[in-house]
Design a protein around this motif. Structure first.
Motif, PDB file in Angstrom:
ATOM      1  N   GLY A 178       0.778  -1.145   0.092  1.00  0.00           N
ATOM      2  CA  GLY A 178      -0.207   0.062  -0.082  1.00  0.00           C
ATOM      3  C   GLY A 178       0.782   1.255  -0.096  1.00  0.00           C
ATOM      4  O   GLY A 178       0.560   2.297  -0.888  1.00  0.00           O
ATOM      5  N   LEU A 179       1.849   1.153   0.906  1.00  0.00           N
ATOM      6  CA  LEU A 179       2.861   2.574   0.794  1.00  0.00           C
ATOM      7  C   LEU A 179       3.553   2.680  -0.451  1.00  0.00           C
ATOM      8  O   LEU A 179       3.671   3.674  -0.976  1.00  0.00           O
ATOM      9  CB  LEU A 179       3.788   2.192   2.109  1.00  0.00           C
ATOM     10  N   LEU A 180       3.953   1.643  -1.098  1.00  0.00           N
ATOM     11  CA  LEU A 180       4.519   1.681  -2.508  1.00  0.00           C
ATOM     12  C   LEU A 180       3.490   2.226  -3.390  1.00  0.00           C
ATOM     13  O   LEU A 180       3.902   3.095  -4.167  1.00  0.00           O
ATOM     14  CB  LEU A 180       5.291   0.408  -2.811  1.00  0.00           C
ATOM     15  N   THR A 181       2.511   1.828  -3.661  1.00  0.00           N
ATOM     16  CA  THR A 181       1.620   2.105  -4.362  1.00  0.00           C
ATOM     17  C   THR A 181       1.091   3.663  -4.128  1.00  0.00           C
ATOM     18  O   THR A 181       1.073   4.491  -5.071  1.00  0.00           O
ATOM     19  CB  THR A 181       0.097   1.263  -4.359  1.00  0.00           C
ATOM     20  N   VAL A 182       0.973   4.071  -3.022  1.00  0.00           N
ATOM     21  CA  VAL A 182       0.476   5.440  -2.742  1.00  0.00           C
ATOM     22  C   VAL A 182       1.555   6.331  -3.135  1.00  0.00           C
ATOM     23  O   VAL A 182       1.168   7.570  -3.638  1.00  0.00           O
ATOM     24  CB  VAL A 182       0.081   5.701  -1.277  1.00  0.00           C
ATOM     25  N   ASN A 183       2.700   6.083  -2.747  1.00  0.00           N
ATOM     26  CA  ASN A 183       3.919   6.968  -3.111  1.00  0.00           C
ATOM     27  C   ASN A 183       4.154   6.990  -4.389  1.00  0.00           C
ATOM     28  O   ASN A 183       4.467   8.157  -5.108  1.00  0.00           O
ATOM     29  CB  ASN A 183       5.165   6.537  -2.241  1.00  0.00           C
ATOM     30  N   VAL A 184       4.145   5.839  -5.291  1.00  0.00           N
ATOM     31  CA  VAL A 184       4.241   5.929  -6.774  1.00  0.00           C
ATOM     32  C   VAL A 184       3.206   6.833  -7.469  1.00  0.00           C
ATOM     33  O   VAL A 184       3.664   7.623  -8.195  1.00  0.00           O
ATOM     34  CB  VAL A 184       4.380   4.517  -7.471  1.00  0.00           C
ATOM     35  N   ILE A 185       2.066   6.635  -6.853  1.00  0.00           N
ATOM     36  CA  ILE A 185       0.822   7.431  -7.552  1.00  0.00           C
ATOM     37  C   ILE A 185       1.296   8.920  -7.434  1.00  0.00           C
ATOM     38  O   ILE A 185       1.004   9.808  -8.067  1.00  0.00           O
ATOM     39  CB  ILE A 185      -0.413   6.923  -6.992  1.00  0.00           C
ATOM     40  N   ALA A 186       1.521   9.087  -6.026  1.00  0.00           N
ATOM     41  CA  ALA A 186       1.633  10.738  -5.575  1.00  0.00           C
ATOM     42  C   ALA A 186       2.971  11.258  -6.523  1.00  0.00           C
ATOM     43  O   ALA A 186       2.710  12.132  -7.088  1.00  0.00           O
ATOM     44  CB  ALA A 186       2.261  10.758  -4.114  1.00  0.00           C
TER      45      ALA A 186
END
Length: 230
Positions: free
Chosen positions: A193-201
């Motif tokens: 989840g953290l990886l996904t959110v950071n990549v999207i941001a």
């Protein structure tokens, strides 16, 4: 990377409260140069450790899969598994797999600690996502810590059964199984989840600013007569 955030930015990031000292240290200081170097080492240890553990576990011919063995919740069943491998002459391979698991755990500890720090340094100071990354610096390493404790309990169960084949390490088994539940709950979901959110941001920021080729902002524009520094 980004420098020190202003008090206003920090207040916006933490809902009006200053960052705890343990988190503020990452906000005040740039990420050391060794962090990006250690992260690939952690990934290599993860990959190699997983291969070594899987190979040893296969040689042990455990009655159930590695995943199922972590969620037994029954001491008698665990005892029977150990005695089955002992009768097969493969118990030593199982013990080796538990020892090699510490290679995987070390890799997991490195990646779960360093990745959120790197994520945080990529996010702008004052952002709530940066605050979340900093908090996860302390949450994500719980997974390898629980895994290490789980292995200690595994050795305790082994010693109990090998000392007395009639013993049923039920309390140890239940504790180990619940540690496995907590390990998986704090590891893969939060990490992914953290990886996904950071990549999207980061992607949205790149799109919004035009990426590396975006025109210079007023802060990037030198005074008249001074050449542009690339």
């Amino acid at each position: 990377m980004a420098g020190t955030a202003s008090p206003t930015a920090r207040d916006a990031m933490t809902g009006g409260r200053p960052l705890p000292a343990a988190l503020a240290v990452f906000e005040r200081r740039p990420a050391p140069h060794w962090i990006p170097v250690l992260l690939p080492i952690g990934l290599v240890l993860l990959f190699v450790g997983q291969l070594l553990v899987a190979n040893s576990f296969a040689l042990a011919r455990h009655p159930v899969s590695s995943f199922a063995a972590q969620f037994t919740f029954d001491g008698a069943t665990v005892r029977d598994h150990y005695l089955t491998m002992q009768a097969q002459g493969t118990l030593d391979a199982f013990i080796t797999s538990r020892r090699l698991d510490y290679v995987f755990i070390l890799g997991l500890a490195l990646t779960t600690t360093l990745a959120p720090i790197i994520y945080a340094r990529l996010q702008p100071p004052g952002s709530r996502l940066r605050a979340l990354d900093l908090i996860c610096v302390w949450i994500m390493p719980l997974s390898p810590l629980l895994d290490a404790i789980e292995n200690v309990l595994e050795f305790a169960m082994l010693n109990t059964v090998l000392s007395d084949p009639n013993a049923v390490p039920h309390t140890l088994t239940v504790t180990q199984s619940w540690l496995s539940v907590a390990k998986y709950a704090t590891g893969p979901p939060i990490g992914l989840g953290l990886l996904t959110v950071n990549v999207i941001a980061l992607t949205l920021t790149a799109i919004r600013t035009g990426g590396p080729g975006a025109p210079a902002t007023p802060a990037d524009t030198p005074p008249p007569g001074e050449p542009v520094r690339r």
